[in-house]
Design an enzyme around this catalytic site. Structure first.
Site, mmCIF file in Angstrom:
data_model
loop_
_atom_site.group_PDB
_atom_site.id
_atom_site.type_symbol
_atom_site.label_atom_id
_atom_site.label_comp_id
_atom_site.label_asym_id
_atom_site.label_seq_id
_atom_site.Cartn_x
_atom_site.Cartn_y
_atom_site.Cartn_z
ATOM 1 N N ALA A 1 44.251 39.050 10.066
ATOM 2 C CA ALA A 1 43.812 37.760 9.544
ATOM 3 C C ALA A 1 44.437 37.504 8.180
ATOM 4 O O ALA A 1 44.525 38.408 7.348
ATOM 5 C CB ALA A 1 42.283 37.723 9.428
ATOM 6 N N SER A 2 44.893 36.276 7.954
ATOM 7 C CA SER A 2 45.474 35.857 6.680
ATOM 8 C C SER A 2 46.673 36.755 6.356
ATOM 9 O O SER A 2 47.633 36.794 7.107
ATOM 10 C CB SER A 2 44.405 35.879 5.590
ATOM 11 O OG SER A 2 44.870 35.282 4.412
ATOM 12 N N SER A 3 46.646 37.485 5.257
ATOM 13 C CA SER A 3 47.744 38.396 4.954
ATOM 14 C C SER A 3 47.954 39.385 6.092
ATOM 15 O O SER A 3 49.091 39.765 6.406
ATOM 16 C CB SER A 3 47.462 39.146 3.650
ATOM 17 O OG SER A 3 48.485 40.065 3.354
#
Length: 298
Positions: free
Chosen positions: A140-142
């Site tokens: 998720a995200s990074s």
């Protein structure tokens, strides 16, 4: 839906060659192999491990940790039911954001965080007689950005990936540091666009001469994401559809992802699919059932 088992916060560090790993709790492992950036390895092994178990690498978001990501959604309970093993890597550099910008991680056989993560996979496959054809990565995200990095740099290791609110492979290439929670580099996150062939060439140049099977990809993004703009999701689909040689065949509702999601199928949807959620911000919450169905594990 299943709920994640409780965290054992006092879990001891386990050496790769010595102490047994206790099933049913998150534990840290040391001495697992080449690890130039000091990335930490945590592992979740269910009480009942399948014969030749699948392995999933789960990558936390910026500012997160292995334990935080372990407890944030219900993937461990699915491991309990289905016998696969989960690796939770953890970085403590760059405000706990993954190395998605340096050549070391963007090159097969290079250095960077990617090398340590591949070592974790090799260790797990060897120790638990894992199925090398069923190795997956999600984040998720990074962690979603790093998911793109892992399937781009190591197509020989991963069968498929799932990226929740990430960015295309090499989107941050050449920047001084990975994106941090405060947004040290916003060029990519604001929706950097390239022609499909340019995106695809970044992937191919990461492992020149590779002619084997390419990993399948699932891309999930919120249309209300103001941190990593929705265009980043569409750029991922441009990249992987070109790498995989697929075209958009049909769009519809997201099914198990919910009616707020639009589902974008490429080919028959088994190799590449996108989900874009109306009103969904950063980051789009992982959906274990949809992801594991795509991986072919349930």
């Amino acid at each position: 839906m299943p709920t994640a088992p409780a965290i054992t916060t006092s879990s001891p560090q386990v050496t790769a060659t010595g102490v047994p790993i206790t099933p049913g709790r998150l534990q840290q492992v040391s001495g697992f192999g080449s690890n130039p950036t000091g990335t930490q390895m945590f592992i979740y092994v269910p009480s009942r491990v399948a014969a030749n178990p699948a392995v999933i690498v789960a990558l936390h978001p910026c500012g997160g940790s292995a334990q935080q990501f372990y407890s944030s959604f219900d993937l461990p309970s699915y491991a309990d039911s289905n016998g696969f093993i989960i690796i939770y890597p953890q970085t403590t550099a760059y405000s706990n954001c993954w190395d998605v910008n340096n050549a070391g991680s963007l090159t097969h056989g290079g250095s960077g965080d990617a090398t340590g993560i591949v070592s974790m996979v090799s260790y797990t496959l060897n120790r638990f007689n894992g199925n090398k054809d069923k190795v997956f990565v999600m984040g998720a995200s990074s962690g979603a950005m790093m998911t793109n990095v892992m399937v781009g740099s190591y197509p020989d290791v991963f069968d498929a990936g799932a990226a929740y609110s990430g960015a295309a492979f090499a989107c941050f290439a050449g920047s001084n540091a990975p994106p941090t929670p405060m947004g040290s580099n916003q060029t990519c996150a604001q929706g950097l666009q390239h022609p499909p062939q340019t995106w695809a060439n970044y992937v191919r140049n990461a492992y020149p001469g590779y002619t084997g099977k390419r990993p399948r990809m699932q891309v999930i993004h919120g249309l209300a994401d103001t941190l990593v703009r929705p265009q980043c999701g569409y750029e991922q689909l441009k990249q992987w559809s070109t790498v995989l040689g697929l075209t958009n065949t049909n769009n519809g509702t997201g099914g198990a992802m919910g009616s707020q999601y639009t589902k974008i199928n490429y080919g028959d949807g088994s190799q590449l699919v996108g989900y874009f959620g109306q009103g969904v911000g950063h980051y789009a919450p992982p959906n274990s059932q949809v992801m594991l169905n795509f991986f072919g594990l349930i």
